[in-house]
Write a protein that holds these residues in place. Structure first.
Motif, mmCIF file in Angstrom:
data_model
loop_
_atom_site.group_PDB
_atom_site.id
_atom_site.type_symbol
_atom_site.label_atom_id
_atom_site.label_comp_id
_atom_site.label_asym_id
_atom_site.label_seq_id
_atom_site.Cartn_x
_atom_site.Cartn_y
_atom_site.Cartn_z
ATOM 1 N N LEU A 35 0.827 -1.212 0.000
ATOM 2 C CA LEU A 35 0.000 0.000 0.000
ATOM 3 C C LEU A 35 0.860 1.260 0.000
ATOM 4 C CD1 LEU A 35 -2.804 -1.001 2.547
ATOM 5 C CD2 LEU A 35 -2.885 -1.104 0.047
ATOM 6 N N GLN A 36 1.953 1.230 0.719
ATOM 7 C CA GLN A 36 2.841 2.392 0.739
ATOM 8 C C GLN A 36 3.427 2.662 -0.643
ATOM 9 O OE1 GLN A 36 3.188 4.569 2.983
ATOM 10 N NE2 GLN A 36 3.105 3.713 5.044
ATOM 11 N N ALA A 37 3.719 1.604 -1.382
ATOM 12 C CA ALA A 37 4.234 1.778 -2.741
ATOM 13 C C ALA A 37 3.175 2.427 -3.632
ATOM 14 C CB ALA A 37 4.665 0.430 -3.317
ATOM 15 N N ILE A 38 1.930 1.994 -3.486
ATOM 16 C CA ILE A 38 0.839 2.588 -4.264
ATOM 17 C C ILE A 38 0.634 4.041 -3.850
ATOM 18 C CG2 ILE A 38 -1.650 2.480 -4.681
ATOM 19 C CD1 ILE A 38 -1.391 -0.590 -4.307
ATOM 20 N N LYS A 39 0.680 4.299 -2.574
ATOM 21 C CA LYS A 39 0.531 5.665 -2.075
ATOM 22 C C LYS A 39 1.624 6.573 -2.643
ATOM 23 C CE LYS A 39 0.463 8.213 2.303
ATOM 24 N NZ LYS A 39 0.622 8.074 3.778
ATOM 25 N N GLY A 40 2.846 6.067 -2.710
ATOM 26 C CA GLY A 40 3.935 6.852 -3.280
ATOM 27 C C GLY A 40 3.721 7.160 -4.752
ATOM 28 N N ALA A 41 3.203 6.170 -5.507
ATOM 29 C CA ALA A 41 2.935 6.384 -6.927
ATOM 30 C C ALA A 41 1.840 7.427 -7.123
ATOM 31 C CB ALA A 41 2.539 5.066 -7.586
ATOM 32 N N VAL A 42 0.812 7.407 -6.261
ATOM 33 C CA VAL A 42 -0.252 8.414 -6.354
ATOM 34 C C VAL A 42 0.302 9.799 -6.025
ATOM 35 C CG1 VAL A 42 -2.448 9.190 -5.378
ATOM 36 C CG2 VAL A 42 -2.087 6.765 -5.867
ATOM 37 N N GLY A 43 1.215 9.862 -5.068
ATOM 38 C CA GLY A 43 1.851 11.139 -4.756
ATOM 39 C C GLY A 43 2.579 11.712 -5.964
ATOM 40 N N ARG A 44 3.247 10.863 -6.719
ATOM 41 C CA ARG A 44 3.928 11.327 -7.938
ATOM 42 C C ARG A 44 2.907 11.751 -8.995
ATOM 43 N NH1 ARG A 44 7.042 6.890 -6.199
ATOM 44 N NH2 ARG A 44 6.022 5.411 -7.618
#
Length: 554
Positions: free
Chosen positions: A456-465
């Motif tokens: 989930l943190q990886a997905i959250k980081g991608a959404v931040g980008r």
């Protein structure tokens, strides 16, 4: 201070919440007192204030902490100790007792009612520790189905549990309680989610290539999220937290780059079941069993039902940090506590989605949402694979993409169809009419919470980008939902209790950024009239989609 004025001052530290109350209307002033578990989460340890805290919502009903008459101080609190649990005497649903603490001949709309559950073993003796997983609701079947979950659920850690409800509709209300798992089963599930199953619940991976002489070579090996003894193939996607390993093919013509398909090992359930003793397996023979509530006195509620026409349409709320009751069913329709849900016919859905680009990522619960929208809007399919779907109609476009491994299911899935969600978000162009929906939970019961959190943190980081590129893009996180329970080893990775632990992780990750919006299906399915199902049945999914469409269309 004017008569009737109420002040609630909240001071919070990193680990504690303190409440200072000033209550008029006959209440004495109350000094500060530490409260553990005040927030209306689904289940908390029973440390509580004995005074009422009043919180008004737009319906006018109040959510209040129980007073002395509802949660008497003379109940001795226990302390859960894993070593004290006895597999020979698990909690027995037939012997456990449900009672109304404050029975009255009549209640009024917005009154509180407290229900106590006393857990007992098969011999009728009271349990000395807590940790049982109960579900409880108030409901009425006629003229239309109405139901609500508790505002608070307290575990005294000594076999006593208390649920506090707000009465929200008139008529004869009944209590429904079920034992999802006894505490002895929860302890075993704890062990499973701590990682003991990661090397047992495995998958098949096929490696395939064509040699220079034209001969085809293939081999099926064991794969999973945990590393194997070398030699092995590390086919992980490290940037998106996609750890994945396969045994190295014995065929010398094959190498790690020849990994082509994935499927679930059909023997994994039996292998997982084999990690438990006969006594441990026995506590899973019955799940979601109903407690006897037929002898409880009737709950007659009088008053004027709340009028939701004064409420605003539901908009996109932020992800809440905790699990709490935020709505209820009333006459077959879902009613959030602070906003109004509108019903959408097919033509309304087509009109609503005009000009939008919708991207749904996740598991088959997300695919169910895509199928609903695609059929209702009459969007023309251009791709219709179980793991990759897309459609277009006029200026509407929609797509569904399955998440990367692990993927449970008997189908043999080409690896190229399973891209990690974070990778797909990095390739996406956002915009004000782009709506992204995540429904990612059902396949992550193994190996542990850290694995799911990292994904989930990886997905959250991608959404931040993505938001750096297109800050107006709307992103909605769908919660988990309750599901049917299977018998055997598979329940060790698919229980509602495991889904609940994952739900806590999901909310913790995404609530830290208020730009993420939330669709709460968990709250709805806890009290639904339909039976629990991994894909909510039609009466429930219609309510889910009406809720979603209200938030993105009105």
């Amino acid at each position: 201070m004017d008569h009737g004025t109420r002040f609630v001052i909240v001071l919070a530290t990193a680990t504690s919440v303190y409440f200072f109350f000033v209550l008029q209307d006959g209440y004495n002033c109350v000094s500060n007192r530490k409260i553990k578990g005040f927030l209306p989460i689904r289940q908390v340890t029973a440390k509580y204030s004995t005074q009422s805290v009043i919180q008004n919502n737009l319906y006018g009903c109040t959510v209040r902490m129980p007073d002395k008459s509802l949660l008497p101080d003379n109940i001795k609190e226990g302390k859960t100790n894993r070593k004290e649990r006895h597999l020979s005497f698990p909690t027995d649903y037939k012997k456990s007792v449900v009672e109304i603490i404050n029975p009255q001949k009549y209640y009024n709309i917005c009154d509180n009612i407290a229900i106590r559950i006393q857990a007992r073993g098969a011999n009728g003796s009271m349990k000395a520790y807590g940790g049982d997983y109960f579900r409880i609701k108030l409901f009425t079947e006629k003229p239309g189905y109405s139901a609500v979950g508790p505002d608070y659920f307290f575990d005294y850690e000594n076999g006593t549990y208390v649920a506090l409800f707000t009465l929200r509709w008139t008529g004869t209300v009944r209590v429904y309680a079920k034992l999802v798992h006894p505490s002895e089963a929860v302890e075993i599930l704890n062990r499973t989610t701590e990682g003991s199953a990661s090397k047992v619940f495995t998958f098949y991976g096929e490696f395939k290539t064509q040699a220079s002489d034209g001969k085809n070579h293939s081999e099926i090996v064991i794969c999973g999220v945990a590393p194997f003894e070398p030699p092995m193939c590390n086919v992980s996607a490290s940037q998106t937290h996609g750890p994945w390993f396969c045994m190295y093919p014995k065929n010398k013509k094959l190498s790690c780059k020849d990994w082509t398909t994935i499927s679930m090992n059909p023997n994994s359930g039996k292998q997982l079941q084999g990690t438990l003793s006969t006594q441990e397996l026995a506590v899973f023979r019955r799940t979601k069993v109903h407690l006897n509530t037929t002898l409880l006195p009737s709950i007659e509620v009088r008053g004027t039902p709340p009028n939701e026409t004064n409420l605003p349409n539901c908009n996109l709320p932020a992800v809440p940090p905790t699990i709490q009751t935020n709505g209820y069913f009333y006459n077959n329709s879902w009613r959030p506590l602070n906003c109004r849900v509108n019903h959408f016919e097919d033509d309304d859905i087509g009109t609503c989605l005009q000009g939008k680009s919708i991207h749904i990522y996740g598991d088959s619960t997300g695919r169910q949402m895509y199928d609903y929208l695609q059929a209702s809007s009459r969007c023309v399919s251009s791709q219709n694979h179980p793991y990759m779907k897309s459609c277009e109609k006029d200026n509407l476009s929609m797509q569904f993409r399955f998440h990367g491994p692990p993927v449970r299911g008997r189908q043999v899935i080409p690896v190229k169809t399973l891209r990690y969600v974070a990778e797909q978000i990095d390739d996406l162009e956002g915009g004000p009419e782009v709506i992204i929906i995540f429904s990612i939970w059902a396949h992550f019961g193994v190996p542990d919470g850290t694995f799911y959190r990292d994904r989930l943190q990886a997905i959250k980081g991608a959404v931040g980008r993505l938001w750096q590129r297109s800050p107006e893009t709307k992103v909605i996180v769908r919660s988990a939902n309750t599901r049917e329970h299977s018998i055997g080893g598979f329940i060790l990775i698919s229980s509602d209790w495991i889904a609940l632990q994952g739900e806590k992780t999901l909310r913790d990750v995404f609530s830290q950024d208020k730009r993420f919006s939330f669709l709460d299906v968990w709250d709805m399915t806890l009290v639904q009239q339909s039976k629990d199902a991994i894909h909510p049945l039609k009466p429930t999914i219609v309510q889910v989609m009406d809720y979603l469409l209200t938030m993105i269309c009105l």
